[in-house]
Design a protein around this motif. Structure first.
Motif, PDB file in Angstrom:
ATOM      1  N   PHE A 202       0.847  -1.193   0.000  1.00 48.75           N
ATOM      2  CA  PHE A 202       0.000   0.000   0.000  1.00 48.75           C
ATOM      3  C   PHE A 202       0.881   1.242   0.000  1.00 48.75           C
ATOM      4  CE2 PHE A 202      -4.452  -1.173   0.496  1.00 48.75           C
ATOM      5  CZ  PHE A 202      -4.337  -2.538   0.709  1.00 48.75           C
ATOM      6  N   PRO A 203       0.435   2.308  -0.682  1.00 52.83           N
ATOM      7  CA  PRO A 203       1.263   3.519  -0.779  1.00 52.83           C
ATOM      8  C   PRO A 203       1.372   4.243   0.569  1.00 52.83           C
ATOM      9  CG  PRO A 203      -0.907   3.888  -1.735  1.00 52.83           C
ATOM     10  CD  PRO A 203      -0.830   2.415  -1.415  1.00 52.83           C
ATOM     11  N   PRO A 204       2.327   5.168   0.671  1.00 48.81           N
ATOM     12  CA  PRO A 204       2.575   5.879   1.936  1.00 48.81           C
ATOM     13  C   PRO A 204       1.398   6.723   2.412  1.00 48.81           C
ATOM     14  CG  PRO A 204       4.446   6.098   0.461  1.00 48.81           C
ATOM     15  CD  PRO A 204       3.347   5.454  -0.337  1.00 48.81           C
ATOM     16  N   ARG A 205       0.447   7.028   1.519  1.00 51.16           N
ATOM     17  CA  ARG A 205      -0.686   7.822   1.990  1.00 51.16           C
ATOM     18  C   ARG A 205      -1.578   7.018   2.948  1.00 51.16           C
ATOM     19  NH1 ARG A 205      -5.250   7.130  -1.041  1.00 51.16           N
ATOM     20  NH2 ARG A 205      -5.060   5.631  -2.769  1.00 51.16           N
ATOM     21  N   PHE A 206      -1.314   5.726   3.058  1.00 46.33           N
ATOM     22  CA  PHE A 206      -1.928   4.900   4.109  1.00 46.33           C
ATOM     23  C   PHE A 206      -0.942   4.874   5.277  1.00 46.33           C
ATOM     24  CE2 PHE A 206      -5.625   2.687   2.252  1.00 46.33           C
ATOM     25  CZ  PHE A 206      -5.479   3.045   0.916  1.00 46.33           C
ATOM     26  N   SER A 207      -1.355   5.427   6.389  1.00 48.14           N
ATOM     27  CA  SER A 207      -0.474   5.449   7.562  1.00 48.14           C
ATOM     28  C   SER A 207      -1.279   5.095   8.802  1.00 48.14           C
ATOM     29  CB  SER A 207       0.174   6.828   7.727  1.00 48.14           C
ATOM     30  OG  SER A 207      -0.830   7.807   7.963  1.00 48.14           O
ATOM     31  N   GLY A 208      -0.561   4.826   9.869  1.00 46.00           N
ATOM     32  CA  GLY A 208      -1.266   4.420  11.070  1.00 46.00           C
ATOM     33  C   GLY A 208      -0.561   4.843  12.335  1.00 46.00           C
ATOM     34  N   LEU A 209      -1.241   4.576  13.433  1.00 45.21           N
ATOM     35  CA  LEU A 209      -0.696   4.825  14.758  1.00 45.21           C
ATOM     36  C   LEU A 209      -1.205   3.744  15.683  1.00 45.21           C
ATOM     37  CD1 LEU A 209      -1.342   8.640  15.369  1.00 45.21           C
ATOM     38  CD2 LEU A 209       0.909   7.529  15.229  1.00 45.21           C
ATOM     39  N   GLN A 210      -0.402   3.431  16.696  1.00 48.86           N
ATOM     40  CA  GLN A 210      -0.907   2.608  17.793  1.00 48.86           C
ATOM     41  C   GLN A 210      -0.591   3.352  19.079  1.00 48.86           C
ATOM     42  OE1 GLN A 210       0.836  -1.277  18.616  1.00 48.86           O
ATOM     43  NE2 GLN A 210      -1.174  -2.075  19.183  1.00 48.86           N
ATOM     44  N   PHE A 211      -1.538   3.379  19.969  1.00 45.22           N
ATOM     45  CA  PHE A 211      -1.419   4.151  21.203  1.00 45.22           C
ATOM     46  C   PHE A 211      -0.992   3.245  22.361  1.00 45.22           C
ATOM     47  CE2 PHE A 211      -2.951   7.907  19.275  1.00 45.22           C
ATOM     48  CZ  PHE A 211      -3.871   7.506  18.327  1.00 45.22           C
ATOM     49  N   PRO A 212      -0.570   3.851  23.489  1.00 43.28           N
ATOM     50  CA  PRO A 212      -0.116   3.032  24.629  1.00 43.28           C
ATOM     51  C   PRO A 212      -1.151   2.026  25.114  1.00 43.28           C
ATOM     52  CG  PRO A 212       0.583   5.300  24.926  1.00 43.28           C
ATOM     53  CD  PRO A 212      -0.319   5.284  23.706  1.00 43.28           C
ATOM     54  N   ASN A 213      -2.437   2.307  24.920  1.00 41.29           N
ATOM     55  CA  ASN A 213      -3.464   1.337  25.325  1.00 41.29           C
ATOM     56  C   ASN A 213      -3.725   0.309  24.210  1.00 41.29           C
ATOM     57  OD1 ASN A 213      -4.884   2.776  23.433  1.00 41.29           O
ATOM     58  ND2 ASN A 213      -6.605   3.268  24.772  1.00 41.29           N
ATOM     59  N   TYR A 214      -2.902   0.331  23.163  1.00 39.79           N
ATOM     60  CA  TYR A 214      -2.933  -0.589  22.024  1.00 39.79           C
ATOM     61  C   TYR A 214      -4.075  -0.353  21.052  1.00 39.79           C
ATOM     62  CZ  TYR A 214       0.536  -2.983  24.880  1.00 39.79           C
ATOM     63  OH  TYR A 214       1.639  -3.263  25.644  1.00 39.79           O
ATOM     64  N   SER A 215      -4.877   0.679  21.286  1.00 38.42           N
ATOM     65  CA  SER A 215      -5.840   1.043  20.256  1.00 38.42           C
ATOM     66  C   SER A 215      -5.077   1.605  19.059  1.00 38.42           C
ATOM     67  CB  SER A 215      -6.856   2.049  20.788  1.00 38.42           C
ATOM     68  OG  SER A 215      -6.207   3.274  21.103  1.00 38.42           O
ATOM     69  N   SER A 216      -5.763   1.742  17.944  1.00 36.80           N
ATOM     70  CA  SER A 216      -5.037   2.093  16.722  1.00 36.80           C
ATOM     71  C   SER A 216      -5.880   2.980  15.818  1.00 36.80           C
ATOM     72  CB  SER A 216      -4.639   0.813  15.980  1.00 36.80           C
ATOM     73  OG  SER A 216      -3.992   1.099  14.758  1.00 36.80           O
ATOM     74  N   GLU A 217      -5.203   3.709  14.951  1.00 39.11           N
ATOM     75  CA  GLU A 217      -5.847   4.495  13.912  1.00 39.11           C
ATOM     76  C   GLU A 217      -5.252   4.144  12.567  1.00 39.11           C
ATOM     77  OE1 GLU A 217      -6.805   8.715  16.268  1.00 39.11           O
ATOM     78  OE2 GLU A 217      -5.285   8.647  14.675  1.00 39.11           O
ATOM     79  N   LEU A 218      -6.101   4.192  11.562  1.00 37.08           N
ATOM     80  CA  LEU A 218      -5.662   4.099  10.172  1.00 37.08           C
ATOM     81  C   LEU A 218      -6.002   5.429   9.519  1.00 37.08           C
ATOM     82  CD1 LEU A 218      -4.907   2.744   7.434  1.00 37.08           C
ATOM     83  CD2 LEU A 218      -7.240   1.858   7.370  1.00 37.08           C
ATOM     84  N   ASN A 219      -5.019   6.075   8.929  1.00 36.13           N
ATOM     85  CA  ASN A 219      -5.218   7.341   8.230  1.00 36.13           C
ATOM     86  C   ASN A 219      -4.975   7.141   6.738  1.00 36.13           C
ATOM     87  OD1 ASN A 219      -5.465   9.248  10.631  1.00 36.13           O
ATOM     88  ND2 ASN A 219      -3.521   8.242  11.050  1.00 36.13           N
ATOM     89  N   VAL A 220      -5.865   7.687   5.956  1.00 35.27           N
ATOM     90  CA  VAL A 220      -5.673   7.643   4.504  1.00 35.27           C
ATOM     91  C   VAL A 220      -5.782   9.068   3.982  1.00 35.27           C
ATOM     92  CG1 VAL A 220      -6.360   6.612   2.320  1.00 35.27           C
ATOM     93  CG2 VAL A 220      -6.777   5.377   4.462  1.00 35.27           C
ATOM     94  N   ASN A 221      -4.723   9.532   3.326  1.00 32.50           N
ATOM     95  CA  ASN A 221      -4.705  10.873   2.739  1.00 32.50           C
ATOM     96  C   ASN A 221      -5.051  10.806   1.260  1.00 32.50           C
ATOM     97  OD1 ASN A 221      -3.833  12.166   5.128  1.00 32.50           O
ATOM     98  ND2 ASN A 221      -1.731  11.510   4.724  1.00 32.50           N
ATOM     99  N   ALA A 222      -5.451  11.968   0.729  1.00 35.32           N
ATOM    100  CA  ALA A 222      -5.695  12.096  -0.716  1.00 35.32           C
ATOM    101  C   ALA A 222      -6.530  10.932  -1.228  1.00 35.32           C
ATOM    102  CB  ALA A 222      -4.369  12.185  -1.455  1.00 35.32           C
ATOM    103  N   LEU A 223      -7.715  10.783  -0.665  1.00 28.57           N
ATOM    104  CA  LEU A 223      -8.559   9.641  -1.003  1.00 28.57           C
ATOM    105  C   LEU A 223      -8.829   9.526  -2.501  1.00 28.57           C
ATOM    106  CD1 LEU A 223     -11.110   9.837   1.919  1.00 28.57           C
ATOM    107  CD2 LEU A 223      -9.636   7.876   1.404  1.00 28.57           C
ATOM    108  N   GLU A 224      -8.816   8.267  -2.960  1.00 30.06           N
ATOM    109  CA  GLU A 224      -9.138   7.951  -4.354  1.00 30.06           C
ATOM    110  C   GLU A 224     -10.394   7.084  -4.373  1.00 30.06           C
ATOM    111  OE1 GLU A 224      -5.695   6.077  -5.962  1.00 30.06           O
ATOM    112  OE2 GLU A 224      -4.386   7.825  -5.609  1.00 30.06           O
ATOM    113  N   LEU A 225     -11.053   7.063  -5.531  1.00 33.44           N
ATOM    114  CA  LEU A 225     -12.285   6.279  -5.638  1.00 33.44           C
ATOM    115  C   LEU A 225     -12.039   4.807  -5.297  1.00 33.44           C
ATOM    116  CD1 LEU A 225     -13.852   7.775  -8.891  1.00 33.44           C
ATOM    117  CD2 LEU A 225     -14.366   8.351  -6.518  1.00 33.44           C
ATOM    118  N   ASP A 226     -10.865   4.296  -5.686  1.00 36.09           N
ATOM    119  CA  ASP A 226     -10.533   2.888  -5.432  1.00 36.09           C
ATOM    120  C   ASP A 226     -10.291   2.570  -3.959  1.00 36.09           C
ATOM    121  OD1 ASP A 226      -8.673   2.189  -8.508  1.00 36.09           O
ATOM    122  OD2 ASP A 226     -10.811   2.270  -8.049  1.00 36.09           O
ATOM    123  N   ASP A 227     -10.252   3.602  -3.126  1.00 37.88           N
ATOM    124  CA  ASP A 227     -10.097   3.356  -1.687  1.00 37.88           C
ATOM    125  C   ASP A 227     -11.417   2.924  -1.057  1.00 37.88           C
ATOM    126  OD1 ASP A 227      -7.862   6.214  -1.359  1.00 37.88           O
ATOM    127  OD2 ASP A 227      -7.419   4.109  -1.854  1.00 37.88           O
TER     128      ASP A 227
END
Lengths: 114, 114
Positions: free
Chosen positions: A60-85
Motif C-alpha cells: 500500500f502507498p505511503p498515503r496509508f499510515s497508522g498509529l498505535q497508542f499506549p493502550n494498544y488502540s489504533s488508527e488508520l489514516n488515509v490521505n488524498a482519497l481515491e475512488l478505489d479506496d
C-alpha cells in the motif's frame, strides 16, 4: 472481555479528502493489523502495529499510515482519497506476532469515496 | 511467498447435504492455515486453524478441515449443511517474516438451499 470494536461503521468521503478510522483492540492484545477488503475480494494486509511501532507493511502507498497508542488502540489514516479506496476496512488484534496466533477481527468500517 | 487459492467463488448445497469448500496452498515452508467465515456486513470469525499438531482439524459449528501435504490442500467440510451456514468463507495462510501477515484467498460464497 470486550472484542475488537471499530468506528465509525460507515463513512462517506469525497475524493482528495483525508480520513481517520479507529480501532479498539481486544483486552490484553498488543498487536493490531489493518486490512482492506474491496467488494467481492478477500481482505488485503495493509500493515501491522506491535507495541506502538509498525512492524510489517503490505503493498500500500505511503498515503496509508497508522498509529498505535499506549493502550494498544489504533488508527488508520488515509490521505488524498481515491475512488478505489472505497472498501471495508478491517482491524484485527492479537496477542503477539506469532504466525499461528489467532487474529480477532472487528466488524469493519465501510468507506465510500465519491 | 505463501499463498492460497480457493476453487469456486460460489457453492450451492441443499440443506442437510455435505459442504465441501476447496483450498490449495503454496508455501516453501510448513504453513499455518486458517479458515474464516464472514456473514453479511460482519467482520471475520475464525472457524479453525492448522498449526501442525494434527492433520485433521475440528472447528466451530461442526466444520473440520484436513491438511494434506501431498496435495497441498486444506479443504473445509461439514457433513450436513444448515441454513445458518450461508456466508462467505475465506481460506488464509500466515506469512513468515517477523510479523503476522494473514494472506487470504478470494473467498467462496456458500448458498444453502432449503
Amino acid at each position: 472481555e470486550t472484542g475488537v470494536t471499530q468506528s465509525p461503521t460507515h463513512l462517506i468521503k469525497t475524493r482528495g479528502q483525508q480520513v481517520t478510522l479507529r480501532c479498539s483492540s481486544q483486552s490484553g492484545h498488543n498487536t493490531v493489523s489493518w486490512y482492506q477488503q474491496a467488494l467481492g475480494q478477500g481482505p488485503q494486509f495493509i500493515f501491522q502495529y506491535y507495541r506502538e511501532e509498525e512492524n510489517g507493511r503490505g503493498n500500500f502507498p505511503p498515503r496509508f499510515s497508522g498509529l498505535q497508542f499506549p493502550n494498544y488502540s489504533s488508527e488508520l489514516n488515509v490521505n488524498a482519497l481515491e475512488l478505489d479506496d472505497s472498501a471495508l476496512y478491517l482491524c484485527a488484534s492479537s496477542l503477539g506476532t506469532n504466525q499461528n496466533t489467532e487474529a480477532f477481527f472487528g466488524q469493519g468500517t465501510r468507506l465510500t469515496v465519491v | 511467498a505463501q499463498s492460497v487459492t480457493q476453487l469456486g467463488s460460489h457453492v450451492s448445497v441443499s440443506e442437510g447435504a455435505l459442504v465441501l469448500l476447496r483450498c490449495n496452498y503454496s508455501s516453501s515452508v510448513p504453513p499455518y492455515l486458517f479458515w474464516y467465515v464472514q456473514y453479511p456486513n460482519q467482520g471475520l470469525q475464525l472457524l479453525l486453524k492448522y498449526t501442525s499438531a494434527a492433520t485433521l482439524v475440528k472447528g466451530i459449528n461442526g466444520f473440520e478441515a484436513e491438511f494434506k501435504k501431498s496435495e497441498t490442500s486444506f479443504h473445509l467440510t461439514k457433513p450436513s449443511a444448515h441454513m445458518s451456514d450461508a456466508a462467505e468463507y475465506f481460506c488464509a495462510v500466515t506469512v513468515s517474516g517477523g510479523y503476522q501477515k494473514v494472506t487470504f484467498g478470494t473467498g467462496t460464497k456458500l448458498q444453502v438451499i432449503p
